[in-house]
Design a protein around this motif. Structure first.
Motif, PDB file in Angstrom:
ATOM      1  N   PRO A 158       0.839  -1.200   0.000  1.00 57.30           N
ATOM      2  CA  PRO A 158       0.000   0.000   0.000  1.00 57.30           C
ATOM      3  C   PRO A 158       0.872   1.247   0.000  1.00 57.30           C
ATOM      4  CG  PRO A 158       0.048  -0.998   2.191  1.00 57.30           C
ATOM      5  CD  PRO A 158       0.754  -1.941   1.268  1.00 57.30           C
ATOM      6  N   GLY A 159       0.515   2.220  -0.826  1.00 56.12           N
ATOM      7  CA  GLY A 159       1.258   3.472  -0.862  1.00 56.12           C
ATOM      8  C   GLY A 159       0.871   4.390   0.279  1.00 56.12           C
ATOM      9  N   TRP A 160       1.400   5.621   0.253  1.00 54.76           N
ATOM     10  CA  TRP A 160       1.160   6.545   1.356  1.00 54.76           C
ATOM     11  C   TRP A 160      -0.323   6.819   1.563  1.00 54.76           C
ATOM     12  CZ3 TRP A 160       5.922   6.687  -1.015  1.00 54.76           C
ATOM     13  CH2 TRP A 160       7.032   6.827  -0.187  1.00 54.76           C
ATOM     14  N   ARG A 161      -1.017   7.155   0.503  1.00 49.73           N
ATOM     15  CA  ARG A 161      -2.440   7.480   0.639  1.00 49.73           C
ATOM     16  C   ARG A 161      -3.250   6.247   1.003  1.00 49.73           C
ATOM     17  NH1 ARG A 161      -4.700  10.486  -4.393  1.00 49.73           N
ATOM     18  NH2 ARG A 161      -6.380  10.984  -2.954  1.00 49.73           N
ATOM     19  N   ALA A 162      -2.902   5.099   0.439  1.00 54.93           N
ATOM     20  CA  ALA A 162      -3.642   3.869   0.738  1.00 54.93           C
ATOM     21  C   ALA A 162      -3.517   3.505   2.211  1.00 54.93           C
ATOM     22  CB  ALA A 162      -3.135   2.731  -0.136  1.00 54.93           C
ATOM     23  N   GLN A 163      -2.342   3.728   2.792  1.00 57.35           N
ATOM     24  CA  GLN A 163      -2.165   3.461   4.221  1.00 57.35           C
ATOM     25  C   GLN A 163      -3.087   4.340   5.059  1.00 57.35           C
ATOM     26  OE1 GLN A 163       1.804   3.197   5.875  1.00 57.35           O
ATOM     27  NE2 GLN A 163       2.656   2.745   3.873  1.00 57.35           N
ATOM     28  N   MET A 164      -3.188   5.602   4.664  1.00 50.84           N
ATOM     29  CA  MET A 164      -4.059   6.526   5.402  1.00 50.84           C
ATOM     30  C   MET A 164      -5.514   6.100   5.309  1.00 50.84           C
ATOM     31  SD  MET A 164      -2.227   9.217   6.617  1.00 50.84           S
ATOM     32  CE  MET A 164      -2.680  10.905   6.274  1.00 50.84           C
ATOM     33  N   GLU A 165      -5.944   5.716   4.100  1.00 48.03           N
ATOM     34  CA  GLU A 165      -7.334   5.303   3.918  1.00 48.03           C
ATOM     35  C   GLU A 165      -7.629   4.023   4.690  1.00 48.03           C
ATOM     36  OE1 GLU A 165      -9.673   7.166   2.588  1.00 48.03           O
ATOM     37  OE2 GLU A 165      -8.069   8.648   2.360  1.00 48.03           O
ATOM     38  N   ALA A 166      -6.651   3.121   4.745  1.00 53.08           N
ATOM     39  CA  ALA A 166      -6.839   1.880   5.500  1.00 53.08           C
ATOM     40  C   ALA A 166      -6.985   2.171   6.990  1.00 53.08           C
ATOM     41  CB  ALA A 166      -5.672   0.940   5.249  1.00 53.08           C
ATOM     42  N   LEU A 167      -6.165   3.058   7.517  1.00 53.15           N
ATOM     43  CA  LEU A 167      -6.266   3.420   8.932  1.00 53.15           C
ATOM     44  C   LEU A 167      -7.589   4.113   9.229  1.00 53.15           C
ATOM     45  CD1 LEU A 167      -2.699   4.730   9.863  1.00 53.15           C
ATOM     46  CD2 LEU A 167      -3.864   2.733  10.808  1.00 53.15           C
ATOM     47  N   ARG A 168      -8.003   4.980   8.310  1.00 55.11           N
ATOM     48  CA  ARG A 168      -9.276   5.683   8.504  1.00 55.11           C
ATOM     49  C   ARG A 168     -10.440   4.698   8.589  1.00 55.11           C
ATOM     50  NH1 ARG A 168      -9.930  10.871   6.484  1.00 55.11           N
ATOM     51  NH2 ARG A 168      -8.495  10.380   4.792  1.00 55.11           N
ATOM     52  N   ALA A 169     -10.410   3.672   7.721  1.00 57.22           N
ATOM     53  CA  ALA A 169     -11.496   2.691   7.694  1.00 57.22           C
ATOM     54  C   ALA A 169     -11.438   1.741   8.885  1.00 57.22           C
ATOM     55  CB  ALA A 169     -11.439   1.898   6.392  1.00 57.22           C
ATOM     56  N   ALA A 170     -10.229   1.327   9.263  1.00 55.75           N
ATOM     57  CA  ALA A 170     -10.086   0.317  10.316  1.00 55.75           C
ATOM     58  C   ALA A 170     -10.089   0.914  11.716  1.00 55.75           C
ATOM     59  CB  ALA A 170      -8.789  -0.473  10.104  1.00 55.75           C
ATOM     60  N   ALA A 171      -9.656   2.168  11.852  1.00 50.89           N
ATOM     61  CA  ALA A 171      -9.571   2.800  13.173  1.00 50.89           C
ATOM     62  C   ALA A 171     -10.134   4.220  13.079  1.00 50.89           C
ATOM     63  CB  ALA A 171      -8.121   2.826  13.654  1.00 50.89           C
ATOM     64  N   PRO A 172     -11.467   4.352  13.079  1.00 50.48           N
ATOM     65  CA  PRO A 172     -12.089   5.670  12.881  1.00 50.48           C
ATOM     66  C   PRO A 172     -11.640   6.723  13.898  1.00 50.48           C
ATOM     67  CG  PRO A 172     -13.719   3.917  12.659  1.00 50.48           C
ATOM     68  CD  PRO A 172     -12.465   3.266  13.166  1.00 50.48           C
ATOM     69  N   ALA A 173     -11.230   6.297  15.087  1.00 49.89           N
ATOM     70  CA  ALA A 173     -10.797   7.269  16.094  1.00 49.89           C
ATOM     71  C   ALA A 173      -9.551   8.038  15.659  1.00 49.89           C
ATOM     72  CB  ALA A 173     -10.525   6.554  17.422  1.00 49.89           C
ATOM     73  N   LEU A 174      -8.829   7.500  14.678  1.00 52.82           N
ATOM     74  CA  LEU A 174      -7.636   8.186  14.178  1.00 52.82           C
ATOM     75  C   LEU A 174      -7.957   9.251  13.133  1.00 52.82           C
ATOM     76  CD1 LEU A 174      -5.151   5.185  13.768  1.00 52.82           C
ATOM     77  CD2 LEU A 174      -5.189   6.899  15.587  1.00 52.82           C
ATOM     78  N   THR A 175      -9.230   9.362  12.738  1.00 50.80           N
ATOM     79  CA  THR A 175      -9.607  10.289  11.675  1.00 50.80           C
ATOM     80  C   THR A 175      -9.159  11.728  11.929  1.00 50.80           C
ATOM     81  OG1 THR A 175     -11.473   8.915  10.984  1.00 50.80           O
ATOM     82  CG2 THR A 175     -11.556  11.239  10.374  1.00 50.80           C
ATOM     83  N   PRO A 176      -9.335  12.295  13.135  1.00 49.42           N
ATOM     84  CA  PRO A 176      -8.872  13.676  13.341  1.00 49.42           C
ATOM     85  C   PRO A 176      -7.375  13.850  13.076  1.00 49.42           C
ATOM     86  CG  PRO A 176     -10.361  13.030  15.098  1.00 49.42           C
ATOM     87  CD  PRO A 176     -10.059  11.790  14.320  1.00 49.42           C
TER      88      PRO A 176
END
Length: 283
Positions: A158-176
């Motif tokens: 996963p590239g840089w943006r894909a890693q961010m999107e994966a974290l956003r989906a898997a750990a919503p508390a990290l969204t901010p």
């Protein structure tokens, strides 16, 4: 004249080839967002200045290499048909062998067309030596060519943006924290990537969540890429020094993470140039 298109997951890159022009800068076009009411119309608006010149001329053939899902592929095909209905659309597929490169996959069409086009262009630019061809985009793809142009296989990270999107989906508390990195909640464009943090060059640790995410994804990519390239260099040592060829929207960002002991170079428009090469190749 012909038009050549590399339809990637992040953006569309296109090149219109006229006989009177030897070199032409490719045009980069953004995909419509999923919430646009008329994605085909939006795409047609962006493509028309490329496909129709000031005299109303349009290409006889549009050659496309696509790695996107069927929905966006349909958008693209429909938009082209609306702009220049007389043009033939030719969708490229991966052959078992072309331009000296022999695919390792048992079913060559399972290999991404972008990866194959990147390999044949890298081979043309750097003949007779083992290569690690890395395309740093939405996904980071790594493919290895032996000195005799046999494809030995590859990896996908996963590239840089894909890693961010994966974290956003898997750990919503990290969204901010993720939104603070992206800036006002708007995803960063691949070409607007921030520099590699200085802390990445040392054994630094983060004291806040956003920086922890930023450092974490840099270390993850750096460790994975450098470890595997080092293994490939050692195992192909009898064929010569392995050259790491880096391309894609995040190429410069990735190059900053490559071990300086590994020979590497940056290449522009590698996949799109490979699309042209494959389209013109005699099998």
């Amino acid at each position: 004249m012909n038009c050549y298109i590399d339809a990637g997951n992040s953006r569309i890159k296109a090149h219109l080839a006229r006989r009177s022009q030897k070199t032409v800068e490719p045009v980069v076009i953004d995909w419509p967002t999923v919430n646009e009411s008329d994605p085909v119309g939006a795409l047609a608006t962006r493509l028309e200045p490329l496909l129709v010149d000031e005299k109303g001329r349009s290409p006889k053939q549009v050659v496309l290499a696509s790695v996107v899902e069927p929905r966006r592929r349909d958008w693209l095909g429909t938009a082209i048909a609306e702009i220049c209905p007389q043009a033939e659309c030719r969708w490229l597929e991966v052959p078992g062998k072309c331009c000296h490169v022999r695919v390792a996959y048992e079913s060559p069409t399972d290999l991404g067309i972008d990866r194959f086009c990147g390999m044949i262009e890298a081979r043309a630019r750097h003949p007779d030596r083992p290569l690690a061809v890395i395309n740093a985009g939405t996904a980071i793809t790594l493919d290895v060519l032996a000195a005799d142009s046999q494809h030995l296989g590859g990896l996908i990270l996963p590239g840089w943006r894909a890693q961010m999107e994966a974290l956003r989906a898997a750990a919503p508390a990290l969204t901010p924290a993720i939104e603070s990195l992206e800036g006002a909640g708007a995803p960063a464009e691949p070409t607007d990537a921030s520099p590699v943090p200085e802390a990445t060059r040392r054994l630094g640790l983060a004291a806040d969540t956003a920086t922890a995410i930023e450092l974490g994804r840099h270390w993850l990519i750096a460790a994975g890429v450098n470890q595997m390239v080092s293994v490939w260099q050692e195992r192909l040592a009898d064929e010569g020094v392995l050259l790491v060829v880096i391309a894609g929207g995040d190429a410069e960002r990735l190059a900053d993470l490559i071990d300086p002991y590994l020979e590497h170079c940056l290449e522009t428009d590698l996949v799109l140039s490979g699309v042209v090469r494959l389209a013109r190749a005699r099998r």
